[in-house]
Design a protein around this motif. Structure first.
Motif, PDB file in Angstrom:
ATOM      1  N   MET A  78       0.588  -1.357   0.005  1.00 10.54           N
ATOM      2  CA  MET A  78      -0.122  -0.044   0.063  1.00 10.54           C
ATOM      3  C   MET A  78       0.851   1.434   0.157  1.00 10.54           C
ATOM      4  SD  MET A  78      -3.239  -1.103   0.541  1.00 10.54           S
ATOM      5  CE  MET A  78      -4.011  -2.708   0.937  1.00 10.54           C
ATOM      6  N   SER A  79       0.859   2.064  -0.898  1.00 12.74           N
ATOM      7  CA  SER A  79       1.932   3.141  -1.237  1.00 12.74           C
ATOM      8  C   SER A  79       1.365   4.275  -0.651  1.00 12.74           C
ATOM      9  CB  SER A  79       2.372   3.079  -2.888  1.00 12.74           C
ATOM     10  OG  SER A  79       1.265   3.309  -3.469  1.00 12.74           O
ATOM     11  N   ASN A  80       0.162   4.633  -0.811  1.00  9.95           N
ATOM     12  CA  ASN A  80      -0.505   5.603  -0.399  1.00  9.95           C
ATOM     13  C   ASN A  80      -2.221   5.454  -0.042  1.00  9.95           C
ATOM     14  OD1 ASN A  80      -2.279   6.089  -2.703  1.00  9.95           O
ATOM     15  ND2 ASN A  80      -0.270   6.250  -3.607  1.00  9.95           N
ATOM     16  N   SER A  81      -2.677   6.687   0.649  1.00 12.54           N
ATOM     17  CA  SER A  81      -3.748   6.446   1.325  1.00 12.54           C
ATOM     18  C   SER A  81      -5.021   6.149   0.299  1.00 12.54           C
ATOM     19  CB  SER A  81      -4.179   7.499   2.114  1.00 12.54           C
ATOM     20  OG  SER A  81      -4.191   8.781   1.447  1.00 12.54           O
ATOM     21  N   SER A  82      -4.597   6.733  -1.066  1.00 11.79           N
ATOM     22  CA  SER A  82      -5.634   6.558  -2.090  1.00 11.79           C
ATOM     23  C   SER A  82      -5.795   5.164  -2.598  1.00 11.79           C
ATOM     24  CB  SER A  82      -5.320   7.480  -3.248  1.00 11.79           C
ATOM     25  OG  SER A  82      -4.072   7.054  -3.684  1.00 11.79           O
ATOM     26  N   SER A  83      -4.974   4.329  -2.269  1.00 14.08           N
ATOM     27  CA  SER A  83      -5.216   2.822  -2.692  1.00 14.08           C
ATOM     28  C   SER A  83      -5.660   2.053  -1.612  1.00 14.08           C
ATOM     29  CB  SER A  83      -3.650   2.352  -3.220  1.00 14.08           C
ATOM     30  OG  SER A  83      -2.788   2.466  -2.069  1.00 14.08           O
ATOM     31  N   LEU A  84      -5.841   2.692  -0.418  1.00 11.11           N
ATOM     32  CA  LEU A  84      -6.173   1.942   0.622  1.00 11.11           C
ATOM     33  C   LEU A  84      -7.616   1.439   0.640  1.00 11.11           C
ATOM     34  CD1 LEU A  84      -4.444   3.359   3.994  1.00 11.11           C
ATOM     35  CD2 LEU A  84      -4.140   0.997   3.119  1.00 11.11           C
ATOM     36  N   THR A  85      -8.027   0.249   0.705  1.00  9.67           N
ATOM     37  CA  THR A  85      -9.511  -0.347   0.938  1.00  9.67           C
ATOM     38  C   THR A  85      -9.930  -0.632   2.191  1.00  9.67           C
ATOM     39  OG1 THR A  85      -9.195  -2.249   0.020  1.00  9.67           O
ATOM     40  CG2 THR A  85      -9.532  -0.627  -1.586  1.00  9.67           C
ATOM     41  N   GLU A  86      -8.733  -0.933   3.131  1.00 13.19           N
ATOM     42  CA  GLU A  86      -9.253  -1.334   4.419  1.00 13.19           C
ATOM     43  C   GLU A  86      -8.182  -1.312   5.309  1.00 13.19           C
ATOM     44  OE1 GLU A  86     -10.525  -5.466   3.930  1.00 13.19           O
ATOM     45  OE2 GLU A  86      -8.329  -6.306   4.070  1.00 13.19           O
ATOM     46  N   PHE A  87      -8.323  -1.602   6.412  1.00 12.03           N
ATOM     47  CA  PHE A  87      -7.254  -1.524   7.709  1.00 12.03           C
ATOM     48  C   PHE A  87      -7.511  -2.890   8.237  1.00 12.03           C
ATOM     49  CE2 PHE A  87      -8.033   3.013   6.980  1.00 12.03           C
ATOM     50  CZ  PHE A  87      -6.621   3.631   7.207  1.00 12.03           C
ATOM     51  N   LEU A  88      -5.975  -3.387   8.976  1.00 13.57           N
ATOM     52  CA  LEU A  88      -6.244  -4.273   9.516  1.00 13.57           C
ATOM     53  C   LEU A  88      -6.058  -3.922  11.171  1.00 13.57           C
ATOM     54  CD1 LEU A  88      -3.903  -6.894   7.520  1.00 13.57           C
ATOM     55  CD2 LEU A  88      -6.403  -6.644   7.579  1.00 13.57           C
ATOM     56  N   LEU A  89      -6.730  -4.218  11.980  1.00  8.88           N
ATOM     57  CA  LEU A  89      -6.786  -4.100  13.557  1.00  8.88           C
ATOM     58  C   LEU A  89      -6.153  -5.183  14.151  1.00  8.88           C
ATOM     59  CD1 LEU A  89     -10.586  -3.273  13.905  1.00  8.88           C
ATOM     60  CD2 LEU A  89      -8.641  -1.611  13.517  1.00  8.88           C
ATOM     61  N   LEU A  90      -5.823  -4.733  15.542  1.00  8.98           N
ATOM     62  CA  LEU A  90      -4.801  -5.402  16.150  1.00  8.98           C
ATOM     63  C   LEU A  90      -5.501  -7.049  16.505  1.00  8.98           C
ATOM     64  CD1 LEU A  90      -2.292  -5.838  18.015  1.00  8.98           C
ATOM     65  CD2 LEU A  90      -3.697  -5.024  19.995  1.00  8.98           C
ATOM     66  N   ALA A  91      -4.862  -8.098  16.668  1.00  2.60           N
ATOM     67  CA  ALA A  91      -5.472  -9.352  16.833  1.00  2.60           C
ATOM     68  C   ALA A  91      -5.343  -9.699  18.235  1.00  2.60           C
ATOM     69  CB  ALA A  91      -4.937 -10.423  16.104  1.00  2.60           C
ATOM     70  N   PHE A  92      -6.136  -9.909  19.118  1.00  4.60           N
ATOM     71  CA  PHE A  92      -5.887 -10.108  20.651  1.00  4.60           C
ATOM     72  C   PHE A  92      -5.262 -11.236  20.915  1.00  4.60           C
ATOM     73  CE2 PHE A  92      -8.786  -6.648  21.219  1.00  4.60           C
ATOM     74  CZ  PHE A  92      -8.644  -6.298  22.683  1.00  4.60           C
ATOM     75  N   ALA A  93      -5.374 -12.407  20.015  1.00  2.00           N
ATOM     76  CA  ALA A  93      -4.632 -13.676  20.186  1.00  2.00           C
ATOM     77  C   ALA A  93      -4.335 -14.362  18.985  1.00  2.00           C
ATOM     78  CB  ALA A  93      -5.192 -14.345  21.082  1.00  2.00           C
ATOM     79  N   ASP A  94      -3.389 -15.300  18.895  1.00  2.00           N
ATOM     80  CA  ASP A  94      -3.417 -16.213  17.633  1.00  2.00           C
ATOM     81  C   ASP A  94      -4.128 -17.504  17.570  1.00  2.00           C
ATOM     82  OD1 ASP A  94      -1.502 -14.182  16.734  1.00  2.00           O
ATOM     83  OD2 ASP A  94       0.099 -15.258  17.913  1.00  2.00           O
ATOM     84  N   THR A  95      -4.312 -17.790  18.849  1.00  2.00           N
ATOM     85  CA  THR A  95      -5.222 -19.025  18.986  1.00  2.00           C
ATOM     86  C   THR A  95      -6.706 -18.955  19.053  1.00  2.00           C
ATOM     87  OG1 THR A  95      -5.013 -19.244  21.356  1.00  2.00           O
ATOM     88  CG2 THR A  95      -3.344 -19.904  20.146  1.00  2.00           C
ATOM     89  N   TRP A  96      -7.618 -19.701  18.794  1.00  3.98           N
ATOM     90  CA  TRP A  96      -9.135 -19.513  18.669  1.00  3.98           C
ATOM     91  C   TRP A  96      -9.586 -19.508  20.056  1.00  3.98           C
ATOM     92  CZ3 TRP A  96     -13.304 -17.901  17.117  1.00  3.98           C
ATOM     93  CH2 TRP A  96     -14.681 -18.743  17.347  1.00  3.98           C
ATOM     94  N   GLU A  97      -8.832 -20.094  20.695  1.00  7.80           N
ATOM     95  CA  GLU A  97      -9.457 -20.388  22.320  1.00  7.80           C
ATOM     96  C   GLU A  97      -9.172 -18.954  23.064  1.00  7.80           C
ATOM     97  OE1 GLU A  97      -7.409 -22.500  21.162  1.00  7.80           O
ATOM     98  OE2 GLU A  97      -8.288 -24.128  21.329  1.00  7.80           O
ATOM     99  N   LEU A  98      -8.124 -18.340  22.774  1.00  6.60           N
ATOM    100  CA  LEU A  98      -7.875 -16.835  23.492  1.00  6.60           C
ATOM    101  C   LEU A  98      -8.742 -15.889  22.674  1.00  6.60           C
ATOM    102  CD1 LEU A  98      -4.070 -16.820  23.986  1.00  6.60           C
ATOM    103  CD2 LEU A  98      -6.084 -16.968  25.684  1.00  6.60           C
ATOM    104  N   GLN A  99      -9.153 -15.979  21.303  1.00  3.33           N
ATOM    105  CA  GLN A  99     -10.068 -15.198  20.493  1.00  3.33           C
ATOM    106  C   GLN A  99     -11.485 -15.293  21.259  1.00  3.33           C
ATOM    107  OE1 GLN A  99      -9.542 -16.142  16.509  1.00  3.33           O
ATOM    108  NE2 GLN A  99      -7.720 -14.976  16.112  1.00  3.33           N
ATOM    109  N   LEU A 100     -11.765 -16.474  21.583  1.00  2.00           N
ATOM    110  CA  LEU A 100     -13.097 -16.838  22.070  1.00  2.00           C
ATOM    111  C   LEU A 100     -13.249 -16.216  23.421  1.00  2.00           C
ATOM    112  CD1 LEU A 100     -15.823 -18.303  21.889  1.00  2.00           C
ATOM    113  CD2 LEU A 100     -14.754 -20.247  23.000  1.00  2.00           C
ATOM    114  N   LEU A 101     -12.013 -16.293  24.312  1.00  5.81           N
ATOM    115  CA  LEU A 101     -12.004 -15.458  25.471  1.00  5.81           C
ATOM    116  C   LEU A 101     -12.262 -14.096  25.397  1.00  5.81           C
ATOM    117  CD1 LEU A 101     -11.537 -15.711  28.698  1.00  5.81           C
ATOM    118  CD2 LEU A 101      -8.890 -15.648  28.151  1.00  5.81           C
ATOM    119  N   HIS A 102     -11.650 -13.334  24.460  1.00  2.93           N
ATOM    120  CA  HIS A 102     -11.583 -12.111  24.076  1.00  2.93           C
ATOM    121  C   HIS A 102     -13.083 -11.695  23.835  1.00  2.93           C
ATOM    122  CE1 HIS A 102     -11.859  -9.009  20.868  1.00  2.93           C
ATOM    123  NE2 HIS A 102     -11.721  -8.252  21.748  1.00  2.93           N
TER     124      HIS A 102
END
Length: 319
Positions: A1-25
């Motif tokens: 992504m070189s500039n904001s005009s080409s951005l279509t989405e952002f990626l937010l912070l993931a709380f955890a890598d495993t499904w169990e911790l994601q479920l806890l969150h």
């Protein structure tokens, strides 16, 4: 992504890598969100339905509960949905809307807390003139000014932030679209406009903070002069919940936006963001109802009426 005009989405912070911790969150945030909905919803219902609570103090508290509901609804549901569906994406427009709504509601809440400190000051330091100064028209104007200031603040910051070229990817190291994290994606020196606008906003925030402090210095001076212990207790009961909410709000928000870069880390940024964006809307109803007999009585009546109505409906369906 070189500039904001080409951005279509952002990626937010993931709380955890495993499904169990994601479920806890998911379960933790969902629980906090439902608690905030229940607490603020009960306060709004109690104040709206109980004519004994149709006073300036409770009118402002109703507005505060509306702002709290909006604030937590802007950030938490998206984070909860992302954890449930195992994704991190938020659209560019969705991110811009989240920034605007969050700053609008957060700015409005701070302005309203300033107005509420003035209401407490007039009630305790000028009780004979309270009805004249805090008339219904004056209260509506003050509340409208608080909402309008939040709207203007959000408009300026959102427009300025998303007009800055973003050339360092699309990963936002936060569970919602937070301006400091978005600015980390900006090109070199292009964020200086937002820094200048932030300085102006901070001056206004500091001005409100000084007003709140001066108001409470005069309030406590007046309270200590009250001869009866019961009178002092009642005055403190009126003021301490508001002071607790202001302290929690100001300390966490100021630390989030003014902490030096050397203290910044993903874990610390996440904890601080949760403290100033998620915790206050959930605990404010508890803080305000804990030492307020009138509000507690009204809440009991609302809960009793709700259960009574539900029982009648269930009985009618059973028949």
């Amino acid at each position: 992504m070189s500039n904001s005009s080409s951005l279509t989405e952002f990626l937010l912070l993931a709380f955890a890598d495993t499904w169990e911790l994601q479920l806890l969150h998911f379960l933790l945030f969902l629980g906090i969100y439902l608690a905030a909905l229940l607490g603020n919803g009960l306060i709004i219902t109690a104040i709206a339905c109980d004519h004994h609570l149709h006073t300036p103090m409770y009118f402002f508290l109703l507005n505060l509960s509306l702002l709290d509901l909006g604030t937590i609804s802007t950030t938490v549901p998206k984070s909860v949905a992302n954890s449930l569906w195992n994704t991190r994406a938020i659209s560019y427009l969705g991110c811009a809307a989240q920034v605007f709504l969050f700053f609008f509601l957060l700015g409005g809440e701070y302005s309203l807390l300033t107005v509420m400190s003035y209401d407490r000051y007039v009630a305790i330091c000028k009780p004979l003139h309270y009805g004249t100064i805090m008339g219904s028209r004056a209260c509506v104007k003050m509340a409208a000014a608080a909402w309008a200031s939040g709207f203007l603040n959000a408009l300026l910051h959102t427009g300025n932030t998303f007009s800055i070229p973003l050339c360092k990817g699309n990963v936002v190291d936060q569970f919602f679209c937070e301006i400091p994290q978005i600015l980390k994606l900006s090109c070199s020196d292009s964020y200086l406009r937002e820094v200048g606008l932030s300085v102006v906003s901070l001056c206004l925030v500091f001005g409100c903070f000084v007003f709140i402090v001066v108001s409470y210095v005069q309030i406590f001076t007046a309270v200590l002069r009250i001869p009866s212990e019961q009178g002092r207790h009642k005055a403190f009961s009126m003021c301490l919940p508001h002071l607790a909410v202001v302290s929690l709000f100001v300390i966490t928000a100021v630390f989030a936006y003014l902490k030096p870069p050397s203290l910044s880390s993903p874990a610390l940024d996440l904890v601080v963001a949760v403290l100033y964006s998620v915790v206050p809307p959930a605990v404010n109803p508890l803080i305000y109802s804990m030492r307020n007999k009138e509000l507690k009585d009204a809440l009991k009546r609302v809960v009793s009426w709700t259960f009574f109505s539900s029982g009648n409906i269930a009985f009618a369906l059973h028949k």
